[in-house]
Design a protein around this motif. Structure first.
Motif, PDB file in Angstrom:
ATOM      1  N   ASP A   1      -0.555  10.518   7.983  1.00 32.06           N
ATOM      2  CA  ASP A   1      -0.028   8.939   7.895  1.00 32.06           C
ATOM      3  C   ASP A   1       1.221   8.538   8.261  1.00 32.06           C
ATOM      4  O   ASP A   1       2.356   9.144   8.193  1.00 32.06           O
ATOM      5  N   ARG A   2       1.430   7.227   8.868  1.00 32.86           N
ATOM      6  CA  ARG A   2       2.758   6.780   9.197  1.00 32.86           C
ATOM      7  C   ARG A   2       2.728   5.273   8.630  1.00 32.86           C
ATOM      8  O   ARG A   2       1.767   4.517   8.466  1.00 32.86           O
ATOM      9  N   PHE A   3       3.923   4.771   7.931  1.00 27.60           N
ATOM     10  CA  PHE A   3       4.021   3.536   7.921  1.00 27.60           C
ATOM     11  C   PHE A   3       5.120   2.821   7.852  1.00 27.60           C
ATOM     12  O   PHE A   3       6.354   3.584   7.804  1.00 27.60           O
ATOM     13  N   SER A   4       5.318   1.739   8.040  1.00 21.87           N
ATOM     14  CA  SER A   4       6.540   0.578   8.186  1.00 21.87           C
ATOM     15  C   SER A   4       6.164  -0.459   7.124  1.00 21.87           C
ATOM     16  O   SER A   4       5.083  -1.174   7.003  1.00 21.87           O
ATOM     17  N   VAL A   5       7.195  -0.647   5.977  1.00 23.40           N
ATOM     18  CA  VAL A   5       7.105  -1.803   4.798  1.00 23.40           C
ATOM     19  C   VAL A   5       8.231  -2.045   4.535  1.00 23.40           C
ATOM     20  O   VAL A   5       9.206  -1.371   4.439  1.00 23.40           O
ATOM     21  N   GLY A   6       8.599  -3.432   4.172  1.00 20.52           N
ATOM     22  CA  GLY A   6       9.925  -3.777   3.508  1.00 20.52           C
ATOM     23  C   GLY A   6       9.674  -5.398   3.087  1.00 20.52           C
ATOM     24  O   GLY A   6       8.555  -5.958   3.294  1.00 20.52           O
ATOM     25  N   LYS A   7      10.865  -5.727   2.909  1.00 20.61           N
ATOM     26  CA  LYS A   7      11.088  -7.259   2.454  1.00 20.61           C
ATOM     27  C   LYS A   7      12.333  -7.708   3.514  1.00 20.61           C
ATOM     28  O   LYS A   7      13.006  -7.218   3.574  1.00 20.61           O
ATOM     29  N   ILE A   8      12.063  -9.166   3.862  1.00 16.48           N
ATOM     30  CA  ILE A   8      13.111  -9.904   4.714  1.00 16.48           C
ATOM     31  C   ILE A   8      13.502 -11.054   3.858  1.00 16.48           C
ATOM     32  O   ILE A   8      12.619 -11.804   3.467  1.00 16.48           O
ATOM     33  N   CYS A   9      14.759 -11.334   3.809  1.00 18.31           N
ATOM     34  CA  CYS A   9      15.160 -12.580   3.399  1.00 18.31           C
ATOM     35  C   CYS A   9      15.969 -13.196   4.522  1.00 18.31           C
ATOM     36  O   CYS A   9      17.039 -12.963   4.723  1.00 18.31           O
TER      37      CYS A   9
ATOM     38  N   LYS B   1      -6.575   9.584   8.143  1.00 14.48           N
ATOM     39  CA  LYS B   1      -8.021   9.778   7.838  1.00 14.48           C
ATOM     40  C   LYS B   1      -8.790   9.048   8.364  1.00 14.48           C
ATOM     41  O   LYS B   1      -9.959   9.375   8.984  1.00 14.48           O
ATOM     42  N   TYR B   2      -8.526   7.628   8.624  1.00 14.90           N
ATOM     43  CA  TYR B   2      -9.507   6.675   9.110  1.00 14.90           C
ATOM     44  C   TYR B   2      -8.919   6.373  10.788  1.00 14.90           C
ATOM     45  O   TYR B   2      -9.736   5.607  11.440  1.00 14.90           O
ATOM     46  N   ARG B   3      -7.628   6.904  11.247  1.00 14.37           N
ATOM     47  CA  ARG B   3      -7.270   6.811  12.413  1.00 14.37           C
ATOM     48  C   ARG B   3      -7.428   5.310  12.741  1.00 14.37           C
ATOM     49  O   ARG B   3      -7.934   4.721  14.013  1.00 14.37           O
ATOM     50  N   LYS B   4      -6.622   4.387  11.969  1.00 16.91           N
ATOM     51  CA  LYS B   4      -6.778   2.937  11.788  1.00 16.91           C
ATOM     52  C   LYS B   4      -5.422   2.688  11.147  1.00 16.91           C
ATOM     53  O   LYS B   4      -4.896   2.874  10.265  1.00 16.91           O
ATOM     54  N   ILE B   5      -5.053   1.363  11.907  1.00 15.64           N
ATOM     55  CA  ILE B   5      -3.749   0.539  11.028  1.00 15.64           C
ATOM     56  C   ILE B   5      -4.381  -0.547  10.167  1.00 15.64           C
ATOM     57  O   ILE B   5      -5.500  -0.997  10.586  1.00 15.64           O
TER      58      ILE B   5
ATOM     59  N   PHE C   1      15.476   5.150  -5.332  1.00 19.48           N
ATOM     60  CA  PHE C   1      14.674   4.214  -5.750  1.00 19.48           C
ATOM     61  C   PHE C   1      13.140   4.266  -5.336  1.00 19.48           C
ATOM     62  O   PHE C   1      12.814   5.167  -4.654  1.00 19.48           O
ATOM     63  N   ALA C   2      12.365   3.194  -5.939  1.00 17.01           N
ATOM     64  CA  ALA C   2      10.834   3.521  -5.653  1.00 17.01           C
ATOM     65  C   ALA C   2      10.426   2.007  -5.648  1.00 17.01           C
ATOM     66  O   ALA C   2      10.921   1.054  -6.265  1.00 17.01           O
ATOM     67  N   PHE C   3       9.345   2.034  -4.878  1.00 16.38           N
ATOM     68  CA  PHE C   3       8.520   0.674  -5.142  1.00 16.38           C
ATOM     69  C   PHE C   3       7.056   1.007  -4.521  1.00 16.38           C
ATOM     70  O   PHE C   3       6.473   2.121  -4.326  1.00 16.38           O
ATOM     71  N   SER C   4       6.331   0.104  -4.597  1.00 15.70           N
ATOM     72  CA  SER C   4       4.889   0.344  -4.412  1.00 15.70           C
ATOM     73  C   SER C   4       4.337  -0.851  -3.398  1.00 15.70           C
ATOM     74  O   SER C   4       4.797  -1.735  -3.335  1.00 15.70           O
ATOM     75  N   PHE C   5       3.313  -0.470  -2.686  1.00 18.99           N
ATOM     76  CA  PHE C   5       2.500  -1.259  -1.582  1.00 18.99           C
ATOM     77  C   PHE C   5       1.110  -1.066  -1.482  1.00 18.99           C
ATOM     78  O   PHE C   5       0.875  -0.303  -1.882  1.00 18.99           O
ATOM     79  N   ILE C   6       0.271  -2.211  -1.063  1.00 16.62           N
ATOM     80  CA  ILE C   6      -1.035  -2.133  -1.021  1.00 16.62           C
ATOM     81  C   ILE C   6      -1.337  -2.225   0.572  1.00 16.62           C
ATOM     82  O   ILE C   6      -0.960  -3.199   1.233  1.00 16.62           O
ATOM     83  N   ALA C   7      -2.121  -1.354   1.172  1.00 17.01           N
ATOM     84  CA  ALA C   7      -2.706  -1.543   2.760  1.00 17.01           C
ATOM     85  C   ALA C   7      -4.123  -0.859   2.628  1.00 17.01           C
ATOM     86  O   ALA C   7      -4.377   0.338   2.106  1.00 17.01           O
ATOM     87  N   GLY C   8      -4.994  -1.622   3.005  1.00 20.05           N
ATOM     88  CA  GLY C   8      -6.142  -1.033   3.098  1.00 20.05           C
ATOM     89  C   GLY C   8      -7.016  -0.812   1.858  1.00 20.05           C
ATOM     90  O   GLY C   8      -7.925   0.028   1.413  1.00 20.05           O
ATOM     91  N   ASN C   9      -6.543  -1.906   1.054  1.00 14.22           N
ATOM     92  CA  ASN C   9      -7.236  -1.974  -0.426  1.00 14.22           C
ATOM     93  C   ASN C   9      -6.636  -0.852  -1.087  1.00 14.22           C
ATOM     94  O   ASN C   9      -7.267  -0.571  -2.307  1.00 14.22           O
ATOM     95  N   GLU C  10      -5.748   0.026  -0.796  1.00 12.09           N
ATOM     96  CA  GLU C  10      -5.308   1.311  -1.673  1.00 12.09           C
ATOM     97  C   GLU C  10      -3.915   1.028  -1.537  1.00 12.09           C
ATOM     98  O   GLU C  10      -2.904   0.402  -1.248  1.00 12.09           O
ATOM     99  N   LYS C  11      -3.522   1.510  -3.097  1.00  9.12           N
ATOM    100  CA  LYS C  11      -2.286   1.390  -3.587  1.00  9.12           C
ATOM    101  C   LYS C  11      -1.429   2.559  -3.194  1.00  9.12           C
ATOM    102  O   LYS C  11      -1.939   3.769  -3.368  1.00  9.12           O
ATOM    103  N   TYR C  12      -0.148   2.507  -2.760  1.00  6.49           N
ATOM    104  CA  TYR C  12       0.756   3.593  -2.241  1.00  6.49           C
ATOM    105  C   TYR C  12       2.156   3.474  -3.004  1.00  6.49           C
ATOM    106  O   TYR C  12       2.813   2.369  -3.094  1.00  6.49           O
TER     107      TYR C  12
END
Length: 252
Positions: A125-133, A150-154, A177-188
């Motif tokens: 898997d690869r991901f890019s996630v964050g917050k911008i102010c 797994k799904y070969r999809k973004i 630190f830690a945080f969580s995000f949701i993508a493809g209706n799955e929580k990471y």
């Protein structure tokens, strides 16, 4: 979007001792067979709507949104390069992400701060996630996507509970630190451990200060690696160079 040449031949300052100058040559090829993510059309609409809903709407607000709009896309890939530092030769192979932004303007004075994370995961898997102010447009803009091996999809990020004011608001990013995000209706759930954190300044008057936090990650119990890029508005300007013994480089 499959192959790019990466080349540099010039001087670089040594991290930790900016008084030492080295001649560096980088000759590499960046390749990718992964899809790219275009923020103009690929972001989750509901997530974007929630980010906009935090703001006070007005005609001037929407005019500012339009005038400050920029097109941005990202793509994960691999960089293989030959690197020469003075007379020492190295061969490197790195998991990387390439991005490009273009638009009418990029005014770093408008950015209060952001926290972005670019991660390669052991399972592919690869991901890019964050917050911008960016107060003129968004007090808290959620951005990002996940490439599922797994799904070969973004999948676009649908939500992220990282809140910038809770982490390093006064100019020093956290090391753990830690945080969580949701993508493809799955929580990471993402745990971040920072290994090293060089910083530099960008723009004509050093308006933006960046920390490139090379980090180890754990995503739902699976190991990952990458970078957490955290930006702060530098109100001191170029005087920061006189007050800090630091490693600096400029992108032209």
């Amino acid at each position: 979007m499959k192959k790019w040449t990466v080349f540099y031949d010039g001087k670089m300052k040594e991290y930790g001792d900016c008084g030492k100058i080295h001649h560096v040559k980088i000759d590499g090829i960046w390749t990718s067979d992964l899809p790219y993510f275009n923020y103009d059309v690929d972001m989750d609409p509901l997530c974007m709507a929630k980010s906009m809903a935090y703001e006070r709407w007005s005609l001037s607000y929407f005019k500012d949104l339009k005038s400050n709009h920029q097109t941005h896309y990202e793509q994960f890939g691999n960089l293989k390069a030959k690197v020469t530092v003075d007379d020492r030769n190295y061969e490197i192979s790195l998991d990387t992400v390439r991005d490009h932004t273009f638009g009418d303007q990029r005014e770093w004075r408008q950015f209060h701060r952001y926290g972005l994370h670019f991660v390669s995961v052991e399972n592919g898997d690869r991901f890019s996630v964050g917050k911008i102010c960016l107060p003129i447009s968004f007090s808290r803009l959620t951005v990002g996507y996940l490439y599922s091996a797994k799904y070969r999809k973004i999948f676009p990020v649908q939500a992220c509970d990282l809140e910038l004011y809770q982490h390093g608001e006064f100019g020093t990013p956290p090391k753990d630190f830690a945080f969580s995000f949701i993508a493809g209706n799955e929580k990471y759930t993402v745990k971040v451990t920072v290994a090293d954190s060089p910083h530099f300044y960008l723009s004509k008057d050093c308006e933006a200060k960046f920390f490139e936090m090379f980090s180890l990650f754990e995503i739902n119990g699976v190991k990952g690696w990458g970078s957490a890029e955290w930006q702060y508005r530098n109100i001191v300007g170029k005087d920061a160079e006189k007050k800090l013994n630091r490693f600096t480089f400029y992108l032209k």
